[in-house]
Design a protein around this motif. Structure first.
Motif, PDB file in Angstrom:
ATOM      1  N   LEU A 182     -30.272  41.385  37.996  1.00  0.00           N
ATOM      2  CA  LEU A 182     -30.733  40.739  39.224  1.00  0.00           C
ATOM      3  C   LEU A 182     -32.136  41.188  39.599  1.00  0.00           C
ATOM      4  CD1 LEU A 182     -27.481  40.915  41.383  1.00  0.00           C
ATOM      5  CD2 LEU A 182     -28.556  38.844  40.498  1.00  0.00           C
ATOM      6  N   THR A 183     -32.456  42.448  39.291  1.00  0.00           N
ATOM      7  CA  THR A 183     -33.822  42.925  39.534  1.00  0.00           C
ATOM      8  C   THR A 183     -34.815  42.142  38.697  1.00  0.00           C
ATOM      9  OG1 THR A 183     -32.998  45.144  40.035  1.00  0.00           O
ATOM     10  CG2 THR A 183     -35.319  44.953  39.461  1.00  0.00           C
ATOM     11  N   LEU A 185     -34.353  39.028  37.605  1.00  0.00           N
ATOM     12  CA  LEU A 185     -34.435  37.680  38.164  1.00  0.00           C
ATOM     13  C   LEU A 185     -35.268  37.652  39.439  1.00  0.00           C
ATOM     14  CD1 LEU A 185     -30.733  36.485  37.697  1.00  0.00           C
ATOM     15  CD2 LEU A 185     -32.713  35.957  36.260  1.00  0.00           C
ATOM     16  N   LEU A 186     -35.092  38.672  40.273  1.00  0.00           N
ATOM     17  CA  LEU A 186     -35.857  38.744  41.512  1.00  0.00           C
ATOM     18  C   LEU A 186     -37.342  38.922  41.224  1.00  0.00           C
ATOM     19  CD1 LEU A 186     -35.596  38.805  44.612  1.00  0.00           C
ATOM     20  CD2 LEU A 186     -35.299  41.273  44.464  1.00  0.00           C
ATOM     21  N   SER A 189     -38.898  35.743  39.870  1.00  0.00           N
ATOM     22  CA  SER A 189     -39.132  34.742  40.901  1.00  0.00           C
ATOM     23  C   SER A 189     -40.377  35.058  41.731  1.00  0.00           C
ATOM     24  CB  SER A 189     -37.910  34.640  41.817  1.00  0.00           C
ATOM     25  OG  SER A 189     -36.762  34.262  41.093  1.00  0.00           O
ATOM     26  N   GLY A 196     -40.548  40.925  36.283  1.00  0.00           N
ATOM     27  CA  GLY A 196     -39.118  41.156  36.389  1.00  0.00           C
ATOM     28  C   GLY A 196     -38.590  42.082  35.318  1.00  0.00           C
ATOM     29  N   THR A 227     -29.142  43.334  46.285  1.00  0.00           N
ATOM     30  CA  THR A 227     -30.068  42.661  45.369  1.00  0.00           C
ATOM     31  C   THR A 227     -29.654  41.213  45.158  1.00  0.00           C
ATOM     32  OG1 THR A 227     -30.374  44.783  44.236  1.00  0.00           O
ATOM     33  CG2 THR A 227     -31.236  42.836  43.142  1.00  0.00           C
ATOM     34  N   TYR A 231     -31.868  37.918  46.100  1.00  0.00           N
ATOM     35  CA  TYR A 231     -32.218  36.929  45.083  1.00  0.00           C
ATOM     36  C   TYR A 231     -31.675  35.546  45.450  1.00  0.00           C
ATOM     37  CZ  TYR A 231     -32.150  34.308  40.738  1.00  0.00           C
ATOM     38  OH  TYR A 231     -32.306  33.323  39.796  1.00  0.00           O
ATOM     39  N   SER A 235     -33.386  30.662  46.286  1.00  0.00           N
ATOM     40  CA  SER A 235     -33.068  29.320  45.809  1.00  0.00           C
ATOM     41  C   SER A 235     -33.324  28.257  46.868  1.00  0.00           C
ATOM     42  CB  SER A 235     -31.608  29.248  45.359  1.00  0.00           C
ATOM     43  OG  SER A 235     -30.733  29.439  46.467  1.00  0.00           O
ATOM     44  N   SER A 244     -25.770  34.372  49.395  1.00  0.00           N
ATOM     45  CA  SER A 244     -26.478  35.482  50.028  1.00  0.00           C
ATOM     46  C   SER A 244     -25.662  36.087  51.155  1.00  0.00           C
ATOM     47  CB  SER A 244     -27.831  34.997  50.549  1.00  0.00           C
ATOM     48  OG  SER A 244     -28.521  36.044  51.184  1.00  0.00           O
TER      49      SER A 244
END
Length: 280
Positions: A182-183, A185-186, A189, A196, A227, A231, A235, A244
């Motif tokens: 997820l880090t 992906l964050l 983004s 990332g 996280t 993330y 969206s 979220s």
């Protein structure tokens, strides 16, 4: 195969080896000699038989999404580290409280009787005296109940129901791997793929992250949920806002003292929603 054996030999040379308990018995690998020899032999075989295919084979590597591959490798390494070097026992005070509460959730009751000696103790509230860390006196006489936040024990209880007692200790490694992914992906983004990938690798290299990855404690799980919450807001969709919110709820259920972070997540949801309306 040559590359994999070469990487394994290099890891053994720097790490000193490992022992894994598998269903087929213990797997031991300490010396880099054997994988190194295999790597060299396979490389020679490739050079003799397949060198005419060098350019198209190399082209496959050049077409790989290297940041994504690096992030995936970091997530897999996180899970592997948590499983191989993690402590599958509730040896600490906090770990004991979480694991024992998870066992109580699976048993269907959160009440435990006090030891017999506490029932005959001459002082008041002997149940509190007999309660271990993470427990307090229950409402019913001669009982104790857990008071640690229920989020992490509930996750462990789910793993317990699905895979047995040993599976409970896979919760932290899996959530640790999820946090690293997820880090990535964050970061992707916000700053691009390499941002990332490097962020995920830096998280994996963090001593604070690694030490909590090895124990049944709530630090890594609450990090994973927050996280995910952050993330999912990016969206700018209704589904993302729902995910979220659920992730933030799990984080608060895991660590109530992190509840103020929900204001940040809420602000991100509102900002992304406003930008979506503006674009529409």
């Amino acid at each position: 195969a040559a590359l994999a054996n070469g990487v394994w030999a290099a890891w053994l040379l720097g790490g000193g080896g490992t022992i894994l308990d598998t269903m087929f018995g213990p797997f031991r690998s300490h010396s880099p000699d054997r994988p190194l020899v295999v790597s060299v032999l396979l490389s020679l075989w490739y050079y003799v038989r397949c060198r005419v295919y060098w350019e198209p084979d190399a082209g496959r590597f050049s077409r790989l999404d290297w940041p994504k591959t690096m992030a995936l490798a970091s997530a897999i390494a996180t899970f592997g580290l948590g499983v191989v070097w993690g402590n599958p026992l509730a040896t600490g005070a906090d770990a004991s409280g979480y694991v024992s509460q998870a066992e109580l959730w699976t048993s269907g009751t959160l009440t435990r009787p006090t030891p017999p000696w506490a029932r005959d103790a001459p002082w008041g509230d002997a149940a509190f005296t007999a309660a271990p860390v993470g427990y307090r006196s229950g409402r019913e006489p001669d009982t104790i109940v857990p008071f640690y936040s229920a989020g992490f024990p509930l996750v462990m209880a789910l793993f317990r129901l699905l895979g047995g007692r040993g599976a409970m200790f896979l919760a932290v490694p899996l959530l640790g791997a999820l946090t690293v992914w997820l880090t990535y992906l964050l970061g992707r983004s916000l700053g691009g793929s390499w941002c990332g990938a490097i962020a995920g690798l830096l998280l994996l290299a963090s001593p604070a992250f690694l030490i909590t990855l090895m124990t049944a404690m709530s630090d890594v799980p609450v990090t994973a949920w927050w996280t995910l919450a952050a993330y999912a807001t990016l969206s700018a969709t209704t589904g993302g806002a729902i995910v979220s919110g659920l992730a933030a709820a799990l984080a608060i259920l895991t660590r109530p003292n992190t509840a103020p972070l929900a204001a940040v997540v809420t602000l991100l949801v509102l900002v992304e929603a406003r930008q979506r309306i503006s674009r529409g």
